[in-house]
Design a protein around this motif. Sequence first.
Motif, PDB file in Angstrom:
ATOM      1  N   GLY A 125      24.152 -44.307 -11.025  1.00  0.00           N
ATOM      2  CA  GLY A 125      23.422 -45.018 -12.075  1.00  0.00           C
ATOM      3  C   GLY A 125      22.165 -44.262 -12.477  1.00  0.00           C
ATOM      4  N   LEU A 126      21.479 -43.725 -11.484  1.00  0.00           N
ATOM      5  CA  LEU A 126      20.235 -42.998 -11.752  1.00  0.00           C
ATOM      6  C   LEU A 126      20.503 -41.662 -12.444  1.00  0.00           C
ATOM      7  N   VAL A 127      21.641 -41.059 -12.117  1.00  0.00           N
ATOM      8  CA  VAL A 127      22.016 -39.824 -12.820  1.00  0.00           C
ATOM      9  C   VAL A 127      22.340 -40.168 -14.278  1.00  0.00           C
ATOM     10  N   ASN A 128      23.089 -41.261 -14.442  1.00  0.00           N
ATOM     11  CA  ASN A 128      23.510 -41.668 -15.788  1.00  0.00           C
ATOM     12  C   ASN A 128      22.330 -41.992 -16.697  1.00  0.00           C
ATOM     13  N   ASN A 129      21.309 -42.628 -16.144  1.00  0.00           N
ATOM     14  CA  ASN A 129      20.209 -42.997 -17.033  1.00  0.00           C
ATOM     15  C   ASN A 129      19.078 -41.962 -17.049  1.00  0.00           C
ATOM     16  N   GLY A 130      19.361 -40.798 -16.477  1.00  0.00           N
ATOM     17  CA  GLY A 130      18.435 -39.682 -16.631  1.00  0.00           C
ATOM     18  C   GLY A 130      17.314 -39.588 -15.604  1.00  0.00           C
ATOM     19  N   TYR A 131      17.309 -40.484 -14.616  1.00  0.00           N
ATOM     20  CA  TYR A 131      16.247 -40.439 -13.622  1.00  0.00           C
ATOM     21  C   TYR A 131      16.586 -39.531 -12.446  1.00  0.00           C
ATOM     22  N   ALA A 132      17.810 -39.038 -12.423  1.00  0.00           N
ATOM     23  CA  ALA A 132      18.192 -38.174 -11.311  1.00  0.00           C
ATOM     24  C   ALA A 132      19.064 -37.044 -11.824  1.00  0.00           C
ATOM     25  N   TYR A 133      19.109 -35.958 -11.060  1.00  0.00           N
ATOM     26  CA  TYR A 133      19.905 -34.808 -11.481  1.00  0.00           C
ATOM     27  C   TYR A 133      20.564 -34.162 -10.269  1.00  0.00           C
ATOM     28  N   GLU A 134      21.691 -33.552 -10.508  1.00  0.00           N
ATOM     29  CA  GLU A 134      22.448 -32.940  -9.414  1.00  0.00           C
ATOM     30  C   GLU A 134      22.276 -31.426  -9.435  1.00  0.00           C
ATOM     31  N   ASN A 136      23.721 -28.192  -6.923  1.00  0.00           N
ATOM     32  CA  ASN A 136      24.453 -27.709  -5.746  1.00  0.00           C
ATOM     33  C   ASN A 136      24.914 -28.824  -4.813  1.00  0.00           C
ATOM     34  N   GLY A 137      25.399 -29.897  -5.382  1.00  0.00           N
ATOM     35  CA  GLY A 137      25.964 -30.957  -4.547  1.00  0.00           C
ATOM     36  C   GLY A 137      24.957 -31.975  -4.040  1.00  0.00           C
ATOM     37  N   SER A 138      23.664 -31.705  -4.279  1.00  0.00           N
ATOM     38  CA  SER A 138      22.644 -32.681  -3.900  1.00  0.00           C
ATOM     39  C   SER A 138      22.097 -33.330  -5.165  1.00  0.00           C
ATOM     40  N   VAL A 139      21.589 -34.551  -5.007  1.00  0.00           N
ATOM     41  CA  VAL A 139      21.037 -35.254  -6.155  1.00  0.00           C
ATOM     42  C   VAL A 139      19.582 -35.586  -5.878  1.00  0.00           C
ATOM     43  N   TYR A 140      18.723 -35.298  -6.842  1.00  0.00           N
ATOM     44  CA  TYR A 140      17.282 -35.528  -6.673  1.00  0.00           C
ATOM     45  C   TYR A 140      16.759 -36.521  -7.693  1.00  0.00           C
ATOM     46  N   PHE A 141      15.714 -37.235  -7.278  1.00  0.00           N
ATOM     47  CA  PHE A 141      15.059 -38.164  -8.195  1.00  0.00           C
ATOM     48  C   PHE A 141      13.966 -37.426  -8.945  1.00  0.00           C
ATOM     49  N   ARG A 142      13.879 -37.676 -10.238  1.00  0.00           N
ATOM     50  CA  ARG A 142      12.942 -36.969 -11.114  1.00  0.00           C
ATOM     51  C   ARG A 142      11.654 -37.782 -11.217  1.00  0.00           C
ATOM     52  N   VAL A 143      10.675 -37.489 -10.352  1.00  0.00           N
ATOM     53  CA  VAL A 143       9.478 -38.339 -10.311  1.00  0.00           C
ATOM     54  C   VAL A 143       8.625 -38.233 -11.576  1.00  0.00           C
ATOM     55  N   THR A 144       8.706 -37.115 -12.257  1.00  0.00           N
ATOM     56  CA  THR A 144       7.875 -36.945 -13.451  1.00  0.00           C
ATOM     57  C   THR A 144       8.294 -37.881 -14.585  1.00  0.00           C
ATOM     58  N   LYS A 145       9.470 -38.471 -14.460  1.00  0.00           N
ATOM     59  CA  LYS A 145       9.957 -39.353 -15.518  1.00  0.00           C
ATOM     60  C   LYS A 145       9.404 -40.775 -15.380  1.00  0.00           C
ATOM     61  N   HIS A 174      10.787 -30.397  -9.630  1.00  0.00           N
ATOM     62  CA  HIS A 174       9.380 -30.638  -9.314  1.00  0.00           C
ATOM     63  C   HIS A 174       9.276 -30.796  -7.794  1.00  0.00           C
ATOM     64  N   PRO A 175       8.221 -30.245  -7.195  1.00  0.00           N
ATOM     65  CA  PRO A 175       8.125 -30.293  -5.731  1.00  0.00           C
ATOM     66  C   PRO A 175       8.173 -31.707  -5.152  1.00  0.00           C
ATOM     67  N   MET A 176       7.694 -32.696  -5.901  1.00  0.00           N
ATOM     68  CA  MET A 176       7.664 -34.058  -5.376  1.00  0.00           C
ATOM     69  C   MET A 176       8.975 -34.815  -5.584  1.00  0.00           C
ATOM     70  N   ASP A 177       9.896 -34.230  -6.306  1.00  0.00           N
ATOM     71  CA  ASP A 177      11.198 -34.880  -6.445  1.00  0.00           C
ATOM     72  C   ASP A 177      11.806 -35.083  -5.060  1.00  0.00           C
ATOM     73  N   PHE A 178      12.473 -36.211  -4.878  1.00  0.00           N
ATOM     74  CA  PHE A 178      13.019 -36.467  -3.536  1.00  0.00           C
ATOM     75  C   PHE A 178      14.536 -36.632  -3.579  1.00  0.00           C
ATOM     76  N   THR A 179      15.126 -36.484  -2.420  1.00  0.00           N
ATOM     77  CA  THR A 179      16.580 -36.432  -2.320  1.00  0.00           C
ATOM     78  C   THR A 179      17.212 -37.819  -2.297  1.00  0.00           C
ATOM     79  N   LEU A 180      18.147 -38.029  -3.183  1.00  0.00           N
ATOM     80  CA  LEU A 180      18.898 -39.282  -3.184  1.00  0.00           C
ATOM     81  C   LEU A 180      20.217 -39.092  -2.431  1.00  0.00           C
ATOM     82  N   TRP A 181      20.797 -37.935  -2.652  1.00  0.00           N
ATOM     83  CA  TRP A 181      22.091 -37.628  -2.024  1.00  0.00           C
ATOM     84  C   TRP A 181      22.046 -36.191  -1.551  1.00  0.00           C
TER      85      TRP A 181
END
Length: 454
Positions: A125-134, A136-145, A174-181
């Motif tokens: 859901g977070l990837v779909n609405n643009g708050y997360a990105y994949e 190399n197989g990992s997904v990160y949250f985009r804190v700047t958004k 971004h360095p503060m982005d955190f791992t969702l998957w």
Amino acid sequence: MKIFSTLSGKKEQFVPQSDEVTMYVCGVTPYSDAHIGHAMSYIIFDVIRRYIRFSGYKLKFIQNVTDVDDKIIDRANKKGIPAIELAEQYSDSFMADMDALNVVRADFYPRATGEIDKIIEMVQGLVNNGYAYEVNGSVYFRVTKVSDYGKLAHRTLDSMMAGARIEIEQDKEHPMDFTLWKASKPGEPSWTSPWGEGRPGWHIECSAMSLKYLGDTIDIHGGGSDLIFPHHENEIVQSECFTGKKPFAKYWMHNGLLQFGGDKMSKSLGNLITIKDALQKYNVDTIRIFILNSHYRSPLKYSLEAFQAAESAADRLRRTVEREDNANNTNKLDPQPYRKLFIEAMDDDFNTPQALAALFDLARAINQAADAGTDISEAKNTLAELAQNVLGLKLASISYEQNPEIQKLIQERQTFREERNWKEADDVRQKLADLGVAVEDTPTGVKITPLKKK
RNA sequence: GGCGACGUAGCCAAGUGGUAAGGCAGGGGUCUGCAAAACCCCCAUUCAGCGGUUCAAAUCCGCUCGUCGCCUCCA
């Protein structure tokens, strides 16, 4: 009832969404035995839960078990057993500790490994609405958004960046982005996901469980103050961005942390005292009073002296509850004023030290009344009710009636006493002391208690 | 380096504008064969230090000293 919320930074009137309060407190990552710092946190939230129910609310309470994580995997690899087995073992150990500490069980303890579907749904859901990105197989949250990232910790992205020791990960935008998957390495526990084989990041499981079992907005979310950042901060953004609803939790509660003595708070395990160690030495009431005698938001220093003081204090309440009722006397001790003080203290952000003070005042009044022959049955009931139902004390005395050796010595001593043979009687008392019990002569007979440790 | 918390009697610890709760320890007393328990009395003219605001401050403001937490896994 007022509750201090970390989010607003002040005490707020507690207004739950409905008669059934929804509450979530972060649980453990089971890779070793829980220590008394965990005991502190869970006893505090146990009392908070008990008081909410005592105040007339219903309560639905969920606590997670994060049973997949780097530390579990490391530890399991060292031991040469499957990660899930290690997690299972320490999770059972944790439950046993909680039971021994008289902590009321949660309605449900979901496990991260049992909630993978919900976790993947959220990440997707977070990837779909643009708050997360994949990447190399990992997904990160985009804190700047997120414009209000940092609102719980009361920090801004810029201030977090300043001087922070942040490891630069190439994959992150971004360095503060955190791992969702997290893409899994070979040999690690993994699940199939839209991004390949992997496992949940650290923060996502709590969001998934809270949303799934308690709804998009819950009343109270709690944990240790060390979880404010980044754990709870990240829970907020990922949850609110996924559901599109704010707030994720109405009240954020955090307990102060237990400090270990004046000595260096050494990071080696040598300094940690496990719950099992503590229970070996002190009974539950002692541990609970030690913790509840300071305010939950303040840090608390572990010390032997404080534990001994708590033990004597617990003993005082226990003895008071065991006094004779004098129920046939027409003079009655009215416990209402003390009950009122207790409730006022608890209503003010769970001020347990003040609530305890009210209980000790009541105990003194009961003892005074008991000495005077007044009927104390109602007052005793109030004392026991508040101490047991709200503070979770047991106030149980140890019975020696089943111990034939001790019973025989008591009889012997009674005989000597009736013969006014004080010397022999005192010798027997010493024998009992050698067995670890103290004997007291009371108007209603002989009372046996555990000998006080000096 | 950044953000924040705290410093109250011998020890633990409430109290956030109106003149210091409670617990433990200690001293004296009552009770007791002696003890223990319980009860009574005593135990901070003062809240890290220094200034300021106010009729009034432990409580508000500033500075100094000290302790601790978070920023990295953590209840």
